[in-house]
Design an enzyme around this catalytic site. Structure first.
Site, PDB file in Angstrom:
ATOM      1  N   SER A  91      16.276  66.512 -48.546  1.00 40.95           N
ATOM      2  CA  SER A  91      16.050  67.961 -48.454  1.00 40.95           C
ATOM      3  C   SER A  91      16.789  68.751 -49.527  1.00 40.95           C
ATOM      4  CB  SER A  91      16.475  68.478 -47.080  1.00 40.95           C
ATOM      5  OG  SER A  91      15.624  67.965 -46.098  1.00 40.95           O
ATOM      6  N   ASP A 264      12.471  68.139 -38.779  1.00 38.38           N
ATOM      7  CA  ASP A 264      13.008  66.959 -39.472  1.00 38.38           C
ATOM      8  C   ASP A 264      13.892  66.105 -38.548  1.00 38.38           C
ATOM      9  OD1 ASP A 264      13.889  65.490 -42.001  1.00 38.38           O
ATOM     10  OD2 ASP A 264      15.801  66.357 -41.398  1.00 38.38           O
TER      11      ASP A 264
HETATM   12 MG    MG Z   1      16.500  71.479 -43.883  1.00 39.28          MG
HETATM   13 ZN    ZN Z   2      15.731  64.761 -43.087  1.00 39.06          ZN
END
Ligand code: MG
Ligand code: ZN
Length: 369
Positions: A91, A264
């Site tokens: 990320s 996520d």
């Molecule tokens: Mg993030």
């Molecule tokens: Zn991740």
């Protein structure tokens, strides 16, 4: 070289402008509103579902009466997410690519492979006298939001990232991670320092709503916020509505980044219900953003992801029962392209297949238009 053809270009543009104006006066629908408004600098709402690949969106849609707010978007694209050195990004690298327009190493925020500190789209908008805001469901120093205001070699330098936010001039921010500002190795209390310089720092939505301070931070949690299914409050919908209210009152164009951070985390945990509940929270915020954009007429909304998480595949399900069964193939990220959805002025720029770095350049084009 003198090119005689170039000299007639201004007249062609002038003629087209006149025609467009006549055309727009003839229109009674909201189309004319958009045409007339096109000369103004647009507001930008960039929404990032961390780890939100097409499977996550599809699973959430099938488990939600076969619908999502994304169906109201006008243009669609695909973004290549690989980082500078790895096929599968993290990320930090993908956040930097979208926020700053350059691929970098996994783990790095706001610095390119040649060690150059990069200016983010939020900072670029700031130089153009925009109001700026960040809303996340992780801590505010996490990789995705940090990509918009920090330059650090490692995403884990949370205390350094907090220090950079303390000196930054982002107008409004909402997220967890207060402890990185108050319980630090250097013993500084950054919240106190910010308050002494006129920054408003609040701990609940009422105080956020009631403050007139044009530099205002709302710490939702001391550490990382819990999942929405475990009672995280407030929901992203209230946070975006409160922030849009403030941005509207500032009477300037604005740049707002909203992250559904924990889609996520559900992927990393290989827990589909976690992914779905976080998407649902994010989806409500998308509805709010679109409602604002429709009312306002001059707001570009872009919804995308930094990468896919979990390598999720939908195996079966039942539309009538709103049920989906999926399998994850990794506890990490995957390398699939991610979708980009756009609505509003300049949304057509986001049509096509491009690198994640183009999110930055397309947003910049929208600002410069
Ligand atoms: Mg993030
Ligand atoms: Zn991740």
């Amino acid at each position: 070289m003198n090119n005689p053809k170039k000299n007639i270009l201004p007249f062609i543009i002038m003629a087209m402008t006149v025609i467009l104006n006549i055309y727009s006066q003839d229109q009674e629908s909201s189309n004319s509103f958009i045409l007339e408004k096109n000369n103004e600098v647009p507001n930008i709402i960039l929404m990032i579902g961390d780890g939100m690949g097409l499977s996550q969106i599809s699973a959430a849609m099938y488990s939600n009466k076969n619908t999502t707010a994304l169906e109201e978007m006008q243009y669609f694209g695909l973004s290549k997410t690989h980082s500078y050195n790895q096929l599968v990004t993290d990320s930090a690298a993908s956040g930097t690519a979208m926020a700053c327009g350059e691929k970098t190493f996994n783990g790095v925020i706001g610095i390119n492979p040649k060690n150059k500190q990069l200016e983010s789209i939020l900072e670029y908008c700031n130089t153009k006298d925009f109001s700026t805001a960040l809303i996340v469901t992780s801590s505010i120093v996490h990789a995705t939001p940090a990509s918009f205001y920090a330059n650090v070699n490692s995403r884990r330098q949370y205390e350094d990232i907090a220090l950079q936010l303390r000196y930054h001039n982002v107008n409004y921010f909402i997220g967890g991670g207060k402890k990185h500002f108050t319980r630090r190795a250097d013993k500084r209390n950054l919240i106190k320092e910010m308050e002494e310089e006129g920054y408003g720092i609040v701990n609940n939505l009422d105080n956020f709503n009631n403050s007139n301070n044009q530099k205002l931070g709302f710490f939702t949690y001391d550490d990382e916020p819990p999942p929405i299914s475990a009672g995280r409050k407030p929901g992203l919908e209230s946070l975006i509505e409160s922030t849009l209210n403030k941005l509207k009152n500032d009477k300037k164009p604005f740049f707002l980044m909203v992250e559904g951070s924990q889609i996520d985390w559900g992927g990393h945990a290989n827990e589909l219900p976690y992914v779905l509940s976080e998407f649902k929270d994010f989806n409500k915020a998308i509805s709010s953003a679109l409602k604002f954009a429709k009312d306002n007429g001059n707001t570009l909304v872009v919804v995308t992801a930094d990468h896919e998480t979990g390598g999720l595949a939908i195996k079966k399900g039942n539309l009538k029962k709103n049920s989906v069964i999926g399998d994850f193939t990794t506890v990490g990220h995957s390398g699939s392209m991610v979708p980009v959805f756009s609505y509003g002025p300049n949304s057509e720029l986001f049509n096509g297949i491009y690198d994640n770095t183009a999110i930055f350049s397309k947003l910049k084009t929208a600002v410069d238009n």
